[in-house]
Design an enzyme around this catalytic site. Structure first.
Site, PDB file in Angstrom:
ATOM      1  N   GLU A   1       0.838  -1.205   0.000  1.00 21.47           N
ATOM      2  CA  GLU A   1       0.000   0.000   0.000  1.00 21.47           C
ATOM      3  C   GLU A   1       0.876   1.260   0.000  1.00 21.47           C
ATOM      4  O   GLU A   1       0.602   2.224  -0.715  1.00 21.47           O
ATOM      5  CB  GLU A   1      -0.938  -0.012   1.212  1.00 21.47           C
TER       6      GLU A   1
ATOM      7  N   ALA B   1      -6.368  -5.962  12.655  1.00 19.95           N
ATOM      8  CA  ALA B   1      -7.317  -5.198  13.464  1.00 19.95           C
ATOM      9  C   ALA B   1      -8.517  -6.041  13.904  1.00 19.95           C
ATOM     10  O   ALA B   1      -8.950  -5.953  15.055  1.00 19.95           O
ATOM     11  CB  ALA B   1      -7.786  -3.974  12.669  1.00 19.95           C
TER      12      ALA B   1
HETATM   13  C1  FAD Z   1       0.819   0.701   9.202  1.00 20.33           C
HETATM   14  C2  FAD Z   1      -0.134  -0.373   9.621  1.00 20.33           C
HETATM   15  C3  FAD Z   1      -1.159  -0.747   8.763  1.00 20.33           C
HETATM   16  C4  FAD Z   1      -2.067  -1.725   9.138  1.00 20.33           C
HETATM   17  N1  FAD Z   1      -3.073  -2.050   8.275  1.00 20.33           N
HETATM   18  C5  FAD Z   1      -3.996  -2.957   8.645  1.00 20.33           C
HETATM   19  C6  FAD Z   1      -5.096  -3.250   7.798  1.00 20.33           C
HETATM   20  O1  FAD Z   1      -5.227  -2.693   6.714  1.00 20.33           O
HETATM   21  N2  FAD Z   1      -6.004  -4.159   8.235  1.00 20.33           N
HETATM   22  C7  FAD Z   1      -5.881  -4.781   9.441  1.00 20.33           C
HETATM   23  O2  FAD Z   1      -6.742  -5.578   9.805  1.00 20.33           O
HETATM   24  N3  FAD Z   1      -4.841  -4.530  10.260  1.00 20.33           N
HETATM   25  C8  FAD Z   1      -3.900  -3.633   9.903  1.00 20.33           C
HETATM   26  N4  FAD Z   1      -2.841  -3.363  10.724  1.00 20.33           N
HETATM   27  C9  FAD Z   1      -2.688  -4.120  11.974  1.00 20.33           C
HETATM   28  C10 FAD Z   1      -3.569  -3.580  13.064  1.00 20.33           C
HETATM   29  O3  FAD Z   1      -3.478  -2.185  13.109  1.00 20.33           O
HETATM   30  C11 FAD Z   1      -3.138  -4.191  14.391  1.00 20.33           C
HETATM   31  O4  FAD Z   1      -3.272  -5.587  14.278  1.00 20.33           O
HETATM   32  C12 FAD Z   1      -3.993  -3.667  15.526  1.00 20.33           C
HETATM   33  O5  FAD Z   1      -3.822  -2.278  15.668  1.00 20.33           O
HETATM   34  C13 FAD Z   1      -3.615  -4.363  16.841  1.00 20.33           C
HETATM   35  O6  FAD Z   1      -4.435  -3.860  17.846  1.00 20.33           O
HETATM   36  P1  FAD Z   1      -3.899  -3.790  19.339  1.00 20.33           P
HETATM   37  O7  FAD Z   1      -5.035  -3.305  20.164  1.00 20.33           O
HETATM   38  O8  FAD Z   1      -3.254  -5.064  19.700  1.00 20.33           O
HETATM   39  O9  FAD Z   1      -2.750  -2.699  19.307  1.00 20.33           O
HETATM   40  P2  FAD Z   1      -2.751  -1.215  18.767  1.00 20.33           P
HETATM   41  O10 FAD Z   1      -3.945  -0.946  17.932  1.00 20.33           O
HETATM   42  O11 FAD Z   1      -1.418  -1.025  18.167  1.00 20.33           O
HETATM   43  O12 FAD Z   1      -2.884  -0.328  20.059  1.00 20.33           O
HETATM   44  C14 FAD Z   1      -1.927  -0.357  21.080  1.00 20.33           C
HETATM   45  C15 FAD Z   1      -2.136   0.865  21.948  1.00 20.33           C
HETATM   46  O13 FAD Z   1      -1.407   0.673  23.146  1.00 20.33           O
HETATM   47  C16 FAD Z   1      -0.714   1.865  23.470  1.00 20.33           C
HETATM   48  N5  FAD Z   1       0.454   1.463  24.259  1.00 20.33           N
HETATM   49  C17 FAD Z   1       1.477   0.688  23.876  1.00 20.33           C
HETATM   50  N6  FAD Z   1       2.336   0.494  24.882  1.00 20.33           N
HETATM   51  C18 FAD Z   1       1.834   1.162  25.935  1.00 20.33           C
HETATM   52  C19 FAD Z   1       2.274   1.357  27.286  1.00 20.33           C
HETATM   53  N7  FAD Z   1       3.394   0.789  27.751  1.00 20.33           N
HETATM   54  N8  FAD Z   1       1.527   2.124  28.107  1.00 20.33           N
HETATM   55  C20 FAD Z   1       0.388   2.723  27.657  1.00 20.33           C
HETATM   56  N9  FAD Z   1      -0.072   2.564  26.394  1.00 20.33           N
HETATM   57  C21 FAD Z   1       0.638   1.785  25.557  1.00 20.33           C
HETATM   58  C22 FAD Z   1      -0.383   2.482  22.138  1.00 20.33           C
HETATM   59  O14 FAD Z   1      -0.193   3.885  22.259  1.00 20.33           O
HETATM   60  C23 FAD Z   1      -1.613   2.122  21.309  1.00 20.33           C
HETATM   61  O15 FAD Z   1      -2.606   3.152  21.367  1.00 20.33           O
HETATM   62  C24 FAD Z   1      -1.921  -2.377  10.383  1.00 20.33           C
HETATM   63  C25 FAD Z   1      -0.897  -2.000  11.249  1.00 20.33           C
HETATM   64  C26 FAD Z   1      -0.009  -0.997  10.876  1.00 20.33           C
HETATM   65  C27 FAD Z   1       1.074  -0.607  11.820  1.00 20.33           C
END
Ligand code: FAD
Length: 440
Positions: free
Chosen positions: A173, A318
């Protein structure tokens, strides 16, 4: 799950990304007190992050203040705080300034870029993981064009060569969006630079891009990228990144000042220090009910969690995080009501990747789509899941603008100097070449 007499159970959620946000939404209005901690005050819609890095959208279009999301949920309080430790025995979460006790804990801190130990990559490549990465990358690209206009020879070629490492959805992308940015708005504005001088190279170690998707979709993606001027190099492994080149395992090198790293993610290594068990990819193994083995009050969801279904780990996407966040919260409520937690089952909604205008690939169930149809599916799904009406409206307007008048509005270079960018970069990350090496 027990709370102190006379109090409601206290649930602490670490992370306001996809997993944490949906855990919080599921607990909103329930008979529990929730504290959601995030080191950023906004939720990021990562699937559109590459468009911020490609000057297509403004940062605020894809981010939303977490406090605002929960403003109508009096039982959920949001704190801007970085979690620095967890004491599983005493059931407290530690931030720099306090200890926060919990009855149930949902850990959803996400992942970080995996550089796979490639020499120099963590220092000189631009990861595409957080908003803090996308903004400087966008400015860096714009700045290379500014510098190239007055440069000649090897330096000019290096300034106008952009290498994206990793042929997964993010790499594909970004390479597509970068090529559209360059061959559309930038080359129109930089009249002294000709299209033949600019190279966007996508490097992938495996035999094809978009691994995991049907072969014909990968072939379509490569074809459309190449038509947009991206050179796709598969079976090509990066061995080292320096301020001025990418060295490849086959002995060759690409001279460049811009290496974008989208080769994969791993669990945040800091969770090991918190006493959590970590396995492959730095992820934390969880039971089918999504909690730590022997710790039914500690749930891990999203990118950090390692859970297998049919012998395969769930992908770091996501939908897994959203569904796990909801499920962990539902299990907490079940336990409070004295019911047994239920195992998680992932409902796969499909995979999508966009290459550019009118070009995308989508795999939904057994059906595969390419071209305009896939692009419309991609647009609709992303608009639907974006948080906030204002953001949806702004993104739609921006996309319409870019579609009919491909000019890209987000092209301010901020901060003004590379020195200021360096000052913003986290310790250990140079990311911008020192000026004395010949850069801008
Ligand atoms: C560039 C990119 C593109 C993507 N595109 C897609 C897509 O098109 N489709 C799809 O399905 N998935 C996509 N993904 C993957 C998807 O975004 C992740 O799988 C998803 O965000 C994971 O969710 P999560 O809640 O585990 O973590 P995240 O959504 O990453 O959230 C983690 C949160 O925890 C916070 N955090 C971290 N460490 C700490 C700490 N020590 N103390 C306090 N807060 C903390 C961060 O600030 C963040 O807000 C993409 C990821 C990236 C990076």
């Amino acid at each position: 799950m027990s709370a102190a007499p006379g109090t409601r159970p206290h649930v602490v959620i670490v992370g306001g990304g996809f997993g944490g946000l949906w855990a919080g939404r599921t607990l909103a209005g329930e008979d529990v007190d929730v504290t959601l901690l995030d080191r950023r005050n906004y939720h990021t819609f990562f699937p559109l992050l590459y468009q911020v890095a490609a000057a297509e959208l403004a940062p605020a279009d894809i981010a939303y203040p977490i406090r605002s999301i929960f403003r109508r949920a009096p039982n959920v309080s949001v704190q801007l705080a970085e979690v620095v430790g967890v004491d599983l025995e005493r059931r407290v979460v530690r931030t720099a300034s306090e200890e926060i006790p919990y009855d149930a804990l949902v850990l959803a801190p996400g992942s970080e870029s995996n550089f796979f130990g490639v020499e120099g990559a963590d220092r000189y490549a631009f990861p595409l993981r957080w908003m803090d990465d996308a903004i400087p990358l966008c400015h860096h690209v714009l700045r290379r064009f500014e510098a190239a206009e007055g440069a000649t020879g090897d330096l000019r070629r290096r300034l106008l060569t952009f290498v994206v490492v990793g042929g997964g959805p993010t790499g594909v992308e970004y390479a597509g969006a970068l090529s559209e940015l360059v061959h559309g708005p930038l080359l129109r504005d930089f009249r002294g630079i000709s299209p033949e001088e600019v190279d966007v190279v996508l490097v992938e170690a495996g035999p094809t891009v978009l691994a995991g998707m049907a072969e014909e979709l990968a072939r379509y993606a490569i074809d459309r990228l190449e038509r947009r001027g991206v050179e796709v190099r598969v079976d090509t492994t990066v061995e080292a990144v320096t301020p001025t080149e990418v060295r490849l395992r086959n002995g060759s090198a690409i001279e460049t000042e811009t290496v974008v790293w989208s080769a994969g993610v791993r669990g945040d290594p800091r969770v090991k220090e918190w006493g959590l068990p970590t396995g492959r990819g730095g992820r934390v193994p969880v039971t089918p009910e999504l909690h730590l083995a022997g710790r039914p009050e500690v749930f891990v969801v999203g990118d950090l969690a390692w859970l297998e279904e049919e012998g395969q780990p769930l992908p770091q996407v996501a939908q897994v995080a959203i569904q796990q966040g909801k499920h962990a919260a539902a299990n907490i409520l079940r336990e409070i009501r004295g019911q047994r937690p239920t195992p998680f089952r992932y409902r796969d909604l499909g995979m999508l990747a966009v290459i550019g205008r009118n070009a995308a690939v989508a795999e939904i169930g057994r059906s595969a789509f390419t071209g305009f149809v896939a692009w419309v599916i991609w647009l609709t799904i992303h608009i639907t899941w974006l948080v906030g009406f204002r953001n949806r409206a702004l993104v739609l307007v921006n996309w319409a603008w870019n579609y009919f008048l491909p000019r890209r509005a987000v092209r301010l270079i901020l901060p003004t100097s590379d020195d200021a960018v360096r000052a913003l970069a986290p310790p250990g990350r140079a990311r911008v070449r020192p000026p004395e090496d010949g850069g801008s």
